[in-house]
Design a protein around this motif. Structure first.
Motif, PDB file in Angstrom:
ATOM      1  N   LEU A  56       0.834  -1.206   0.000  1.00 20.28           N
ATOM      2  CA  LEU A  56       0.000   0.000   0.000  1.00 20.28           C
ATOM      3  C   LEU A  56       0.867   1.255   0.000  1.00 20.28           C
ATOM      4  N   ALA A  57       1.814   1.313   0.918  1.00 24.44           N
ATOM      5  CA  ALA A  57       2.566   2.551   1.151  1.00 24.44           C
ATOM      6  C   ALA A  57       3.341   3.030  -0.065  1.00 24.44           C
ATOM      7  N   ASN A  58       3.980   2.110  -0.804  1.00 22.16           N
ATOM      8  CA  ASN A  58       4.783   2.568  -1.942  1.00 22.16           C
ATOM      9  C   ASN A  58       4.125   2.282  -3.293  1.00 22.16           C
ATOM     10  N   SER A  59       2.802   2.095  -3.270  1.00 21.92           N
ATOM     11  CA  SER A  59       2.090   1.789  -4.513  1.00 21.92           C
ATOM     12  C   SER A  59       1.897   3.010  -5.402  1.00 21.92           C
ATOM     13  N   GLY A  60       2.299   4.182  -4.931  1.00 18.67           N
ATOM     14  CA  GLY A  60       2.173   5.386  -5.752  1.00 18.67           C
ATOM     15  C   GLY A  60       2.940   5.284  -7.056  1.00 18.67           C
ATOM     16  N   GLY A  61       4.070   4.559  -7.046  1.00 17.66           N
ATOM     17  CA  GLY A  61       4.847   4.405  -8.272  1.00 17.66           C
ATOM     18  C   GLY A  61       4.093   3.616  -9.318  1.00 17.66           C
ATOM     19  N   VAL A  62       3.468   2.521  -8.889  1.00 18.08           N
ATOM     20  CA  VAL A  62       2.687   1.707  -9.816  1.00 18.08           C
ATOM     21  C   VAL A  62       1.468   2.486 -10.307  1.00 18.08           C
ATOM     22  N   MET A  63       0.842   3.222  -9.389  1.00 22.11           N
ATOM     23  CA  MET A  63      -0.296   4.045  -9.766  1.00 22.11           C
ATOM     24  C   MET A  63       0.131   5.115 -10.772  1.00 22.11           C
ATOM     25  N   GLY A  64       1.305   5.704 -10.518  1.00 20.84           N
ATOM     26  CA  GLY A  64       1.830   6.705 -11.443  1.00 20.84           C
ATOM     27  C   GLY A  64       2.132   6.115 -12.808  1.00 20.84           C
TER      28      GLY A  64
ATOM     29  N   PHE B 243      -2.106  15.136 -12.175  1.00 19.00           N
ATOM     30  CA  PHE B 243      -1.419  13.901 -11.781  1.00 19.00           C
ATOM     31  C   PHE B 243      -1.380  13.791 -10.259  1.00 19.00           C
ATOM     32  N   ARG B 244      -0.962  14.857  -9.601  1.00 18.55           N
ATOM     33  CA  ARG B 244      -0.830  14.844  -8.146  1.00 18.55           C
ATOM     34  C   ARG B 244      -2.195  14.700  -7.470  1.00 18.55           C
ATOM     35  N   SER B 245      -3.217  15.379  -8.015  1.00 20.97           N
ATOM     36  CA  SER B 245      -4.557  15.299  -7.450  1.00 20.97           C
ATOM     37  C   SER B 245      -5.117  13.886  -7.566  1.00 20.97           C
ATOM     38  N   GLU B 246      -4.957  13.266  -8.733  1.00 20.55           N
ATOM     39  CA  GLU B 246      -5.436  11.899  -8.951  1.00 20.55           C
ATOM     40  C   GLU B 246      -4.730  10.936  -8.011  1.00 20.55           C
ATOM     41  N   LEU B 247      -3.424  11.133  -7.837  1.00 19.17           N
ATOM     42  CA  LEU B 247      -2.652  10.257  -6.962  1.00 19.17           C
ATOM     43  C   LEU B 247      -3.128  10.387  -5.519  1.00 19.17           C
ATOM     44  N   ASP B 248      -3.334  11.610  -5.072  1.00 21.47           N
ATOM     45  CA  ASP B 248      -3.780  11.848  -3.696  1.00 21.47           C
ATOM     46  C   ASP B 248      -5.137  11.198  -3.445  1.00 21.47           C
ATOM     47  N   VAL B 249      -6.082  11.403  -4.346  1.00 21.05           N
ATOM     48  CA  VAL B 249      -7.431  10.865  -4.176  1.00 21.05           C
ATOM     49  C   VAL B 249      -7.401   9.336  -4.149  1.00 21.05           C
ATOM     50  N   ARG B 250      -6.671   8.732  -5.072  1.00 21.71           N
ATOM     51  CA  ARG B 250      -6.670   7.268  -5.172  1.00 21.71           C
ATOM     52  C   ARG B 250      -5.884   6.612  -4.046  1.00 21.71           C
TER      53      ARG B 250
END
Length: 269
Positions: free
Chosen positions: A228-236, A255-262
């Motif tokens: 969960l914690a480092n999944s931002g890279g995969v999401m990105g 990009f940043r807004s979508e990442l924060d929400v998800r």
């Protein structure tokens, strides 16, 4: 590939990357498996992989890899996405336990791509980064480190500080949140009883050994797992791929807004 990329010349690195890409051509593609950078690789490697695949396809295929240079279809925000996601997960972990992120103290092991962006965004979110380290050691400032001032240093050994610590000593700093963002198994049976943080947010992959995890739980320490914690890279990477197949580029703010929400939604779920 079991090799130290730092020992390679740029030409050797390119030849290795292109040959490896040629060997895995049958199993990668924009609708199949999509490589992205990790330890030892960067956007140059992704550019070489994309070019090798495209040469064989006969046309440009930017969606075959993510983490590319912006000029080749990379996404603004992808480079920092993993660290951004770690910081967002840190904020959510504190909130869900009723702790105000503003002023919460953070220590980070690792000042590579993940660690430095996690540190920067934690600071932007109002947290106080009091310790950071890399392979050459680290620095401590209980009043808070100015991450923007040291963000671009190649080594923390070049940072002047009244209090320096060893690379692994940062793990034992008394703080609200510890973010191990370097290598795996750094929290293990030999040091688990000296961990003083109230939360551990796994920026690296498997930084906590399985045997140590049970002891952390018994000591009342909350662990936010790497999946969960480092999944931002995969999401990105997903965001970049989405833009590639739509032939449309998002601004950094989206990009940043979508990442924060998800990331926030994934944390709650």
């Amino acid at each position: 590939i079991a090799i130290d990329a730092q020992t390679l010349s740029e030409r050797e690195n390119e030849r290795l990357t292109r040959r490896y890409t040629s060997e895995i051509l049958p199993i990668i593609g924009p609708e199949r498996d999509i490589p992205a950078p990790d330890i030892g690789t960067d956007e140059r490697n992704m550019a070489w992989m994309m070019d090798t695949y495209s040469v064989n396809a006969g046309f440009s295929v930017p969606g075959v890899v993510t983490g590319k240079p912006i000029v080749l279809g990379g996404s603004i925000g992808r480079n920092s996405a993993t660290g951004d996601g770690v910081a967002i997960s840190t904020r959510e972990a504190l909130r869900i336990r009723g702790i105000d992120p503003i002023g919460a103290t953070v220590a980070i092991q690792g000042f590579g791509n993940v660690g430095r962006y996690a540190a920067l965004v934690c600071q932007e979110l109002g947290m106080k980064v009091i310790a950071v380290s890399d392979v050459n050691g680290g620095v401590v400032d209980k009043k808070g480190i100015n991450i923007k001032a040291i963000f671009d240093v190649k080594s923390l050994a070049d940072v002047k500080s009244d209090e320096r610590i060893g690379a692994s000593e940062v793990l034992e700093i008394d703080c609200d949140v510890l973010i191990p963002a370097a290598l795996g198994n750094v929290i293990n049976d030999s040091n688990v009883d000296r961990i003083k943080a109230r939360f551990i947010v796994e920026g690296a992959n498997q930084p906590v050994m399985t045997s140590a995890d049970a002891k952390l739980k018994a000591n009342g320490i909350v662990v936010v797992p790497d999946i969960l914690a480092n999944s931002g890279g995969v999401m990105g990477s997903y965001f970049e791929w989405t833009q590639n197949i739509q032939q449309f580029s998002w601004p950094k703010e989206r990009f940043r807004s979508e990442l924060d929400v998800r990331m926030s939604k994934a944390f709650v779920n």
